[in-house]
Design a protein around this motif. Structure first.
Motif, PDB file in Angstrom:
ATOM      1  N   GLU A   1     -15.915 -16.229 -35.475  1.00  0.00           N
ATOM      2  CA  GLU A   1     -16.771 -15.283 -34.741  1.00  0.00           C
ATOM      3  C   GLU A   1     -15.967 -14.095 -34.226  1.00  0.00           C
ATOM      4  N   ILE A   2     -14.801 -14.373 -33.674  1.00  0.00           N
ATOM      5  CA  ILE A   2     -13.976 -13.311 -33.097  1.00  0.00           C
ATOM      6  C   ILE A   2     -13.486 -12.347 -34.165  1.00  0.00           C
TER       7      ILE A   2
ATOM      8  N   LYS B   1     -19.389 -10.081 -33.443  1.00  0.00           N
ATOM      9  CA  LYS B   1     -20.034 -10.469 -32.184  1.00  0.00           C
ATOM     10  C   LYS B   1     -19.207 -10.073 -30.974  1.00  0.00           C
ATOM     11  N   TYR B   2     -17.887 -10.120 -31.132  1.00  0.00           N
ATOM     12  CA  TYR B   2     -16.990  -9.828 -30.019  1.00  0.00           C
ATOM     13  C   TYR B   2     -16.266  -8.498 -30.240  1.00  0.00           C
ATOM     14  N   HIS B   3     -15.878  -7.887 -29.134  1.00  0.00           N
ATOM     15  CA  HIS B   3     -15.162  -6.618 -29.170  1.00  0.00           C
ATOM     16  C   HIS B   3     -13.918  -6.702 -28.278  1.00  0.00           C
ATOM     17  N   LYS B   4     -12.985  -5.810 -28.515  1.00  0.00           N
ATOM     18  CA  LYS B   4     -11.754  -5.799 -27.728  1.00  0.00           C
ATOM     19  C   LYS B   4     -12.066  -5.666 -26.244  1.00  0.00           C
TER      20      LYS B   4
ATOM     21  N   GLN C   1     -13.621  -7.826 -24.425  1.00  0.00           N
ATOM     22  CA  GLN C   1     -14.840  -8.520 -24.023  1.00  0.00           C
ATOM     23  C   GLN C   1     -14.525  -9.861 -23.364  1.00  0.00           C
ATOM     24  N   HIS C   2     -15.317 -10.198 -22.348  1.00  0.00           N
ATOM     25  CA  HIS C   2     -15.179 -11.472 -21.643  1.00  0.00           C
ATOM     26  C   HIS C   2     -15.772 -12.585 -22.502  1.00  0.00           C
ATOM     27  N   VAL C   3     -15.018 -13.669 -22.691  1.00  0.00           N
ATOM     28  CA  VAL C   3     -15.482 -14.830 -23.446  1.00  0.00           C
ATOM     29  C   VAL C   3     -15.782 -15.937 -22.446  1.00  0.00           C
TER      30      VAL C   3
ATOM     31  N   LEU D   1      -6.872 -14.795 -27.826  1.00  0.00           N
ATOM     32  CA  LEU D   1      -7.509 -14.652 -26.528  1.00  0.00           C
ATOM     33  C   LEU D   1      -6.422 -14.489 -25.475  1.00  0.00           C
TER      34      LEU D   1
ATOM     35  N   ILE E   1     -10.973 -11.070 -24.966  1.00  0.00           N
ATOM     36  CA  ILE E   1     -10.429 -10.659 -26.256  1.00  0.00           C
ATOM     37  C   ILE E   1      -9.321  -9.648 -25.973  1.00  0.00           C
TER      38      ILE E   1
END
Length: 225
Positions: free
Chosen positions: A22-23, A28-31, A33-35, A64, A74
């Motif tokens: 996913e990362i 879905k994720y961007h630099k 971004q809170h996971v 991460l 991220i």
């Protein structure tokens, strides 16, 4: 995966694999971004413990970063970070190439296996599949190809470091636009790597390695000669 209930012992590993995909590839994720651990656990219908273990594994791989009292994010790699990761990967992988050539470790069967991986990679890149699927397939073929070489060299620590660097470099490039022509260009370049190794041309093998690594980076691909 979101609809599965995982019950076997490798649950945290499966979660780590899922999150890594996913990362790196889903968009879905961007630099920066809170996971959120709780959100992932709820989405996968599992407890938070295996998610926590998976997040810790991805932290160890550099995918991460944990910030005390704030949470897991991220990483926001900048240009210098990316170039340093690129330099390290190139130094280690080019050394792997050198060992493979000098010790004559690749057989005709190995070259045939490598070519089959690239044939499938190129066919996938030229298919009519949606772009998301083509990117995911390319990533699997690409790391399968390179891992084949890393493992054949017998350098287990280089193999481990290169695997993590592969993911980190992709993460550093994750905001770059990956276009269909980029995937096909990078896929075809693997034939040149095979040819260089088969003819024991280390200098050309190193050059093709650099071109391949940079071919999926929009900032630098136009400057490849």
């Amino acid at each position: 995966m979101e609809n599965r209930n995982f019950t076997h012992e490798s649950l945290s590993q499966k979660v780590a694999e899922f999150l890594r995909e996913e990362i790196l590839w889903s968009g879905k994720y961007h630099k920066g971004q809170h996971v959120e651990e709780s959100e992932i656990a709820e989405r996968l219908n599992i407890s938070r413990a295996p998610v926590r273990e998976a997040l810790r594994e991805l932290e160890n791989q550099g995918l991460l970063i944990y910030v005390p009292r704030k949470g897991t994010f991220i990483p926001n790699f900048d240009h210098d970070d990316m170039m340093e990761i690129l330099d390290i990967r190139y130094m280690i992988e080019s050394r792997v190439f050198e060992i493979l050539i000098k010790k004559d470790m690749l057989t005709e069967e190995d070259f045939s296996n490598l070519r089959k991986i690239v044939d499938d990679m190129v066919a996938s890149a030229r298919s009519d599949e949606p772009m998301e699927k083509k990117i995911s397939a390319f990533s699997e073929y690409d790391i399968t190809f390179h891992k084949y070489l890393w493992e054949t060299s017998g350098r287990k620590w280089s193999n481990r470091i290169l695997r993590d660097l592969y993911y980190q470099l992709r993460l550093a490039m994750m905001q770059d636009l990956i276009m269909e022509q980029d995937i096909e260009l990078s896929a075809v370049m693997h034939y040149d790597i095979i040819d260089s190794l088969k003819h024991k041309d280390l200098d050309r093998a190193k050059k093709m390695l650099v071109k391949h690594i940079l071919s999926l980076n929009r900032e630098y691909s136009d400057n490849i000669s």
